[in-house]
Scaffold this active site. Structure first.
Site, PDB file in Angstrom:
ATOM      1  N   HIS A 182       0.830  -1.211   0.000  1.00  0.00           N
ATOM      2  CA  HIS A 182       0.000   0.000   0.000  1.00  0.00           C
ATOM      3  C   HIS A 182       0.863   1.258   0.000  1.00  0.00           C
ATOM      4  O   HIS A 182       1.893   1.307   0.661  1.00  0.00           O
ATOM      5  CB  HIS A 182      -0.912   0.015   1.233  1.00  0.00           C
ATOM      6  CG  HIS A 182      -2.067  -0.930   1.112  1.00  0.00           C
ATOM      7  ND1 HIS A 182      -1.914  -2.293   1.153  1.00  0.00           N
ATOM      8  CD2 HIS A 182      -3.395  -0.700   0.918  1.00  0.00           C
ATOM      9  CE1 HIS A 182      -3.107  -2.871   1.001  1.00  0.00           C
ATOM     10  NE2 HIS A 182      -4.010  -1.930   0.860  1.00  0.00           N
ATOM     11  N   PRO A 183       0.401   2.289  -0.713  1.00  0.00           N
ATOM     12  CA  PRO A 183       1.144   3.559  -0.721  1.00  0.00           C
ATOM     13  C   PRO A 183       0.907   4.325   0.580  1.00  0.00           C
ATOM     14  O   PRO A 183      -0.103   4.087   1.251  1.00  0.00           O
ATOM     15  CB  PRO A 183       0.491   4.312  -1.879  1.00  0.00           C
ATOM     16  CG  PRO A 183      -0.944   3.841  -1.851  1.00  0.00           C
ATOM     17  CD  PRO A 183      -0.858   2.361  -1.480  1.00  0.00           C
TER      18      PRO A 183
ATOM     19  N   GLU B 249      -8.366   7.873  -6.336  1.00  0.00           N
ATOM     20  CA  GLU B 249      -9.737   8.315  -6.081  1.00  0.00           C
ATOM     21  C   GLU B 249     -10.049   8.307  -4.594  1.00  0.00           C
ATOM     22  O   GLU B 249     -10.686   9.231  -4.072  1.00  0.00           O
ATOM     23  CB  GLU B 249     -10.728   7.423  -6.837  1.00  0.00           C
ATOM     24  CG  GLU B 249     -10.632   7.622  -8.336  1.00  0.00           C
ATOM     25  CD  GLU B 249     -11.465   6.610  -9.145  1.00  0.00           C
ATOM     26  OE1 GLU B 249     -11.368   6.625 -10.375  1.00  0.00           O
ATOM     27  OE2 GLU B 249     -12.207   5.822  -8.519  1.00  0.00           O
TER      28      GLU B 249
ATOM     29  N   ALA C   5      -9.527   5.303   3.584  1.00  0.00           N
ATOM     30  CA  ALA C   5      -9.711   6.758   3.509  1.00  0.00           C
ATOM     31  C   ALA C   5     -11.107   7.117   3.007  1.00  0.00           C
ATOM     32  O   ALA C   5     -11.699   8.113   3.432  1.00  0.00           O
ATOM     33  CB  ALA C   5      -8.649   7.377   2.597  1.00  0.00           C
TER      34      ALA C   5
END
Lengths: 172, 172
Positions: free
Chosen positions: A67-68, A86, A123
């Site tokens: 994951h970033p 997004e 998020a």
């Protein structure tokens, strides 16, 4: 697409379509194709969650490491996957004030140094203020707890990504 | 890069550099980072192989399904990873005669229909004639045997990719 269309997909198309429901881990959906036919979207989601749960702890950490960072290097470089871009945008991560951006960068580094994997949060299910508060709080947690918490967030992200791809069970 | 430079890499850089030693499965190297420090290249390779071996059978099939067909759709579309493109080119897969190309396409389809994952071979360790002969022979095999054989080929590909990235143990 409804679940019977999903069940009819050859594995190449299945992996093309579902390969990023777990960020940068097409291995997961490619593995789960073995379990078709799925009775419902819930069934497909459960198969993915079971595959993740059966991984050794290093494998769960591996998923997190794919994951970033939130508002990190990949966002600045334009190198996020479409889905991540997004989701981060929806939580306002692409429009932080300079003071917020440097706080997030500092906390991301602290989190990674402490745990050896990045802070992962769904998020899209949150807003900027909550994400920043959660990042700060979770920096004070323990490694095993954060690994488990990160994986729960991965599953929430996965559920929302699946819901964007497959008709809900009650629409069949 | 020698093994001590590998051991000094933060996980983001480790995953950037080693994320494709198992084709499109950065999860594998991201998981194995947990096992650092590695005593040698052989050690790193062994950690990757052990992680793969510990996956459930569906996970092994998942790894195979992340691989492109030989001389297939992704090669024609220019969508291969850099590593796959170079390996397929070295075995002459990008320069098949029309009769060879249609034979490979037919056998690839037969293989995938029979086993539910693609034919995986370490093309770089082979030449065109051997690859074509092996594809034809392995189409007649059994699923469990082909899953195991495919995973052995994944490990050979991984070894060669690792050797392109890390100095051999005897050069330390």
């Amino acid at each position: 697409m409804d679940i019977s269309a999903v069940n009819a997909l050859p594995f190449e198309d299945f992996v093309d379509i579902f390969g990023n429901v777990v960020e940068k881990c097409p291995l997961v959906s490619a593995a789960v194709w073995t379990r078709r036919p799925f009775g419902s979207l819930t069934d497909l989601e459960a198969a993915i969650n079971q595959f993740i749960d059966a991984l050794p702890e290093s494998g769960k950490e591996g998923i997190l490491r794919c994951h970033p960072d939130l508002a990190g290097r990949d966002l600045r470089r334009g190198a996020l996957t479409r889905e991540s871009r997004e989701e981060q945008a929806r939580a306002g991560m692409d429009a932080l004030r300079p003071d917020e951006a440097s706080r997030v960068a500092r906390l991301n580094e602290e989190y990674k140094r402490r745990f050896g994997f990045p802070f992962v949060v769904c998020a899209r299910a949150s807003d900027k203020a909550s994400v920043l508060r959660e990042l700060s709080e979770r920096c004070a947690s323990e490694r095993a707890a954060e690994r488990a918490r990160g994986i729960e967030e991965v599953k929430k992200i996965c559920r929302l990504r699946l819901q964007g791809l497959v008709l809900p069970d009650n629409k069949l």
